[in-house]
Design a protein around this motif. Structure first.
Motif, PDB file in Angstrom:
ATOM      1  N   ASP A   3       0.847  -1.185   0.000  1.00  0.00           N
ATOM      2  CA  ASP A   3       0.000   0.000   0.000  1.00  0.00           C
ATOM      3  C   ASP A   3       0.883   1.237   0.000  1.00  0.00           C
ATOM      4  O   ASP A   3       1.964   1.245   0.576  1.00  0.00           O
ATOM      5  CB  ASP A   3      -0.889   0.025   1.245  1.00  0.00           C
ATOM      6  N   ALA A   4       0.402   2.310  -0.607  1.00  0.00           N
ATOM      7  CA  ALA A   4       1.169   3.552  -0.690  1.00  0.00           C
ATOM      8  C   ALA A   4       1.453   4.154   0.671  1.00  0.00           C
ATOM      9  O   ALA A   4       2.470   4.808   0.871  1.00  0.00           O
ATOM     10  CB  ALA A   4       0.439   4.569  -1.554  1.00  0.00           C
ATOM     11  N   ASP A   5       0.569   3.930   1.638  1.00  0.00           N
ATOM     12  CA  ASP A   5       0.758   4.541   2.953  1.00  0.00           C
ATOM     13  C   ASP A   5       1.513   3.644   3.932  1.00  0.00           C
ATOM     14  O   ASP A   5       1.743   4.025   5.068  1.00  0.00           O
ATOM     15  CB  ASP A   5      -0.587   4.946   3.560  1.00  0.00           C
ATOM     16  N   GLY A   6       1.932   2.467   3.511  1.00  0.00           N
ATOM     17  CA  GLY A   6       2.658   1.560   4.393  1.00  0.00           C
ATOM     18  C   GLY A   6       4.146   1.576   4.119  1.00  0.00           C
ATOM     19  O   GLY A   6       4.602   2.014   3.075  1.00  0.00           O
ATOM     20  N   LEU A   7       4.909   1.088   5.070  1.00  0.00           N
ATOM     21  CA  LEU A   7       6.354   0.944   4.918  1.00  0.00           C
ATOM     22  C   LEU A   7       6.652  -0.507   4.594  1.00  0.00           C
ATOM     23  O   LEU A   7       6.282  -1.404   5.357  1.00  0.00           O
ATOM     24  CB  LEU A   7       7.077   1.353   6.207  1.00  0.00           C
ATOM     25  N   ALA A   8       7.296  -0.751   3.474  1.00  0.00           N
ATOM     26  CA  ALA A   8       7.645  -2.112   3.082  1.00  0.00           C
ATOM     27  C   ALA A   8       8.955  -2.084   2.314  1.00  0.00           C
ATOM     28  O   ALA A   8       9.237  -1.150   1.573  1.00  0.00           O
ATOM     29  CB  ALA A   8       6.548  -2.727   2.223  1.00  0.00           C
ATOM     30  N   PHE A   9       9.761  -3.120   2.509  1.00  0.00           N
ATOM     31  CA  PHE A   9      11.013  -3.227   1.782  1.00  0.00           C
ATOM     32  C   PHE A   9      11.439  -4.685   1.722  1.00  0.00           C
ATOM     33  O   PHE A   9      10.981  -5.517   2.489  1.00  0.00           O
ATOM     34  CB  PHE A   9      12.120  -2.372   2.419  1.00  0.00           C
ATOM     35  N   ALA A  10      12.300  -4.978   0.752  1.00  0.00           N
ATOM     36  CA  ALA A  10      12.904  -6.290   0.616  1.00  0.00           C
ATOM     37  C   ALA A  10      14.337  -6.170   1.085  1.00  0.00           C
ATOM     38  O   ALA A  10      14.996  -5.163   0.839  1.00  0.00           O
ATOM     39  CB  ALA A  10      12.860  -6.760  -0.832  1.00  0.00           C
ATOM     40  N   LEU A  11      14.816  -7.196   1.786  1.00  0.00           N
ATOM     41  CA  LEU A  11      16.186  -7.120   2.280  1.00  0.00           C
ATOM     42  C   LEU A  11      16.853  -8.474   2.249  1.00  0.00           C
ATOM     43  O   LEU A  11      16.207  -9.506   2.149  1.00  0.00           O
ATOM     44  CB  LEU A  11      16.221  -6.532   3.689  1.00  0.00           C
ATOM     45  N   GLN A  12      18.161  -8.420   2.319  1.00  0.00           N
ATOM     46  CA  GLN A  12      18.967  -9.618   2.424  1.00  0.00           C
ATOM     47  C   GLN A  12      20.168  -9.317   3.304  1.00  0.00           C
ATOM     48  O   GLN A  12      20.845  -8.307   3.118  1.00  0.00           O
ATOM     49  CB  GLN A  12      19.443 -10.092   1.050  1.00  0.00           C
ATOM     50  N   LYS A  13      20.401 -10.169   4.261  1.00  0.00           N
ATOM     51  CA  LYS A  13      21.526 -10.012   5.180  1.00  0.00           C
ATOM     52  C   LYS A  13      22.755 -10.705   4.589  1.00  0.00           C
ATOM     53  O   LYS A  13      22.685 -11.852   4.153  1.00  0.00           O
ATOM     54  CB  LYS A  13      21.183 -10.630   6.533  1.00  0.00           C
ATOM     55  N   LEU A  14      23.865  -9.967   4.578  1.00  0.00           N
ATOM     56  CA  LEU A  14      25.146 -10.540   4.191  1.00  0.00           C
ATOM     57  C   LEU A  14      25.944 -10.736   5.462  1.00  0.00           C
ATOM     58  O   LEU A  14      25.979  -9.848   6.316  1.00  0.00           O
ATOM     59  CB  LEU A  14      25.898  -9.606   3.238  1.00  0.00           C
ATOM     60  N   SER A  15      26.598 -11.866   5.608  1.00  0.00           N
ATOM     61  CA  SER A  15      27.314 -12.145   6.849  1.00  0.00           C
ATOM     62  C   SER A  15      28.534 -11.258   7.034  1.00  0.00           C
ATOM     63  O   SER A  15      28.920 -10.954   8.155  1.00  0.00           O
ATOM     64  CB  SER A  15      27.719 -13.620   6.916  1.00  0.00           C
ATOM     65  N   SER A  16      29.149 -10.833   5.950  1.00  0.00           N
ATOM     66  CA  SER A  16      30.308  -9.951   6.052  1.00  0.00           C
ATOM     67  C   SER A  16      30.544  -9.284   4.704  1.00  0.00           C
ATOM     68  O   SER A  16      29.976  -9.677   3.702  1.00  0.00           O
ATOM     69  CB  SER A  16      31.556 -10.724   6.479  1.00  0.00           C
ATOM     70  N   ALA A  17      31.393  -8.297   4.729  1.00  0.00           N
ATOM     71  CA  ALA A  17      31.772  -7.594   3.505  1.00  0.00           C
ATOM     72  C   ALA A  17      33.274  -7.372   3.541  1.00  0.00           C
ATOM     73  O   ALA A  17      33.840  -7.120   4.602  1.00  0.00           O
ATOM     74  CB  ALA A  17      31.047  -6.266   3.402  1.00  0.00           C
ATOM     75  N   PRO A  18      33.950  -7.489   2.406  1.00  0.00           N
ATOM     76  CA  PRO A  18      35.392  -7.258   2.382  1.00  0.00           C
ATOM     77  C   PRO A  18      35.728  -5.804   2.731  1.00  0.00           C
ATOM     78  O   PRO A  18      34.933  -4.901   2.476  1.00  0.00           O
ATOM     79  CB  PRO A  18      35.801  -7.590   0.947  1.00  0.00           C
ATOM     80  N   ASP A  19      36.888  -5.587   3.311  1.00  0.00           N
ATOM     81  CA  ASP A  19      37.323  -4.231   3.663  1.00  0.00           C
ATOM     82  C   ASP A  19      37.432  -3.322   2.447  1.00  0.00           C
ATOM     83  O   ASP A  19      37.313  -2.111   2.555  1.00  0.00           O
ATOM     84  CB  ASP A  19      38.658  -4.269   4.408  1.00  0.00           C
ATOM     85  N   SER A  20      37.670  -3.923   1.280  1.00  0.00           N
ATOM     86  CA  SER A  20      37.797  -3.136   0.059  1.00  0.00           C
ATOM     87  C   SER A  20      36.454  -2.585  -0.414  1.00  0.00           C
ATOM     88  O   SER A  20      36.415  -1.729  -1.281  1.00  0.00           O
ATOM     89  CB  SER A  20      38.415  -3.989  -1.048  1.00  0.00           C
ATOM     90  N   GLY A  21      35.365  -3.085   0.144  1.00  0.00           N
ATOM     91  CA  GLY A  21      34.041  -2.630  -0.244  1.00  0.00           C
ATOM     92  C   GLY A  21      33.362  -3.614  -1.169  1.00  0.00           C
ATOM     93  O   GLY A  21      33.909  -4.653  -1.520  1.00  0.00           O
ATOM     94  N   VAL A  22      32.146  -3.258  -1.545  1.00  0.00           N
ATOM     95  CA  VAL A  22      31.361  -4.096  -2.442  1.00  0.00           C
ATOM     96  C   VAL A  22      30.809  -3.232  -3.565  1.00  0.00           C
ATOM     97  O   VAL A  22      30.630  -2.027  -3.420  1.00  0.00           O
ATOM     98  CB  VAL A  22      30.192  -4.800  -1.712  1.00  0.00           C
ATOM     99  N   VAL A  23      30.559  -3.865  -4.706  1.00  0.00           N
ATOM    100  CA  VAL A  23      29.905  -3.204  -5.818  1.00  0.00           C
ATOM    101  C   VAL A  23      28.446  -3.630  -5.782  1.00  0.00           C
ATOM    102  O   VAL A  23      28.133  -4.814  -5.865  1.00  0.00           O
ATOM    103  CB  VAL A  23      30.541  -3.598  -7.171  1.00  0.00           C
ATOM    104  N   LEU A  24      27.568  -2.669  -5.613  1.00  0.00           N
ATOM    105  CA  LEU A  24      26.133  -2.929  -5.595  1.00  0.00           C
ATOM    106  C   LEU A  24      25.578  -2.451  -6.923  1.00  0.00           C
ATOM    107  O   LEU A  24      25.735  -1.280  -7.285  1.00  0.00           O
ATOM    108  CB  LEU A  24      25.477  -2.181  -4.434  1.00  0.00           C
ATOM    109  N   SER A  25      24.965  -3.370  -7.671  1.00  0.00           N
ATOM    110  CA  SER A  25      24.432  -2.987  -8.977  1.00  0.00           C
ATOM    111  C   SER A  25      23.121  -3.698  -9.233  1.00  0.00           C
ATOM    112  O   SER A  25      22.842  -4.741  -8.653  1.00  0.00           O
ATOM    113  CB  SER A  25      25.440  -3.317 -10.089  1.00  0.00           C
ATOM    114  N   GLY A  26      22.324  -3.124 -10.095  1.00  0.00           N
ATOM    115  CA  GLY A  26      21.048  -3.724 -10.445  1.00  0.00           C
ATOM    116  C   GLY A  26      20.191  -2.741 -11.198  1.00  0.00           C
ATOM    117  O   GLY A  26      20.681  -1.760 -11.761  1.00  0.00           O
ATOM    118  N   ALA A  27      18.897  -3.009 -11.197  1.00  0.00           N
ATOM    119  CA  ALA A  27      17.931  -2.141 -11.852  1.00  0.00           C
ATOM    120  C   ALA A  27      16.652  -2.154 -11.031  1.00  0.00           C
ATOM    121  O   ALA A  27      16.290  -3.186 -10.469  1.00  0.00           O
ATOM    122  CB  ALA A  27      17.659  -2.611 -13.271  1.00  0.00           C
TER     123      ALA A  27
END
Length: 144
Positions: free
Chosen positions: A73-97
């Motif tokens: 619904d337009a008036d509700g808060l909703a999101f999709a998520l995924q937990k990653l156990s760790s991330a490299p110190d160099s960072g991550v590339v997040l990409s998509g559409a």
């Protein structure tokens, strides 16, 4: 202290990938939405909106075979998520559409990180798009 990383997105449809480097394999489970029947495997619904639902959409997608669809619904808060156990110190590339139709006015793709005790470290906006029914690509290297 170890870091916990959440890749969270608010959107209607998404195709996504989180990589340690451009040539590395995806750190996401099912980032291409190839697994799952009703909902894509590895993704969780959050936000508390009563009528929100995640679905694996095989009819409308940017890249075959499917996209993740979030109905809410337009008036509700909703999101999709995924937990990653760790991330490299160099960072991550997040990409998509992302693409939004209907009641959604904006789309926000974020990375939310926590320390080992679940204290928030950072909230980084990767993409912020005004909904127009079109696919919008995003890519950003995120250091945590």
């Amino acid at each position: 202290m170890p870091r916990k990383l959440w890749a969270a997105t608010a959107f209607v449809l998404v195709w996504s990938c989180v990589k340690a480097a451009p040539e590395a394999d995806s750190l996401l489970v099912n980032g291409a939405m190839t697994e799952g029947t009703d909902a894509p495997t590895g993704w969780t619904l959050g936000g508390g909106s009563k009528n929100a639902k995640l679905a694996r959409d095989t009819t409308l997608f940017r890249s075959a075979p499917a996209s993740l669809r979030l109905d809410a619904d337009a008036d509700g808060l909703a999101f999709a998520l995924q937990k990653l156990s760790s991330a490299p110190d160099s960072g991550v590339v997040l990409s998509g559409a992302v693409r939004a139709d209907g009641a959604f006015k904006t789309i926000q793709v974020v990375v939310h990180s926590f320390d080992g005790g679940w204290k928030q470290l950072e909230w980084k906006t990767v993409s912020f798009v005004t909904a127009d029914g079109q696919w919008h690509d995003f890519q950003q290297t995120v250091k945590l």
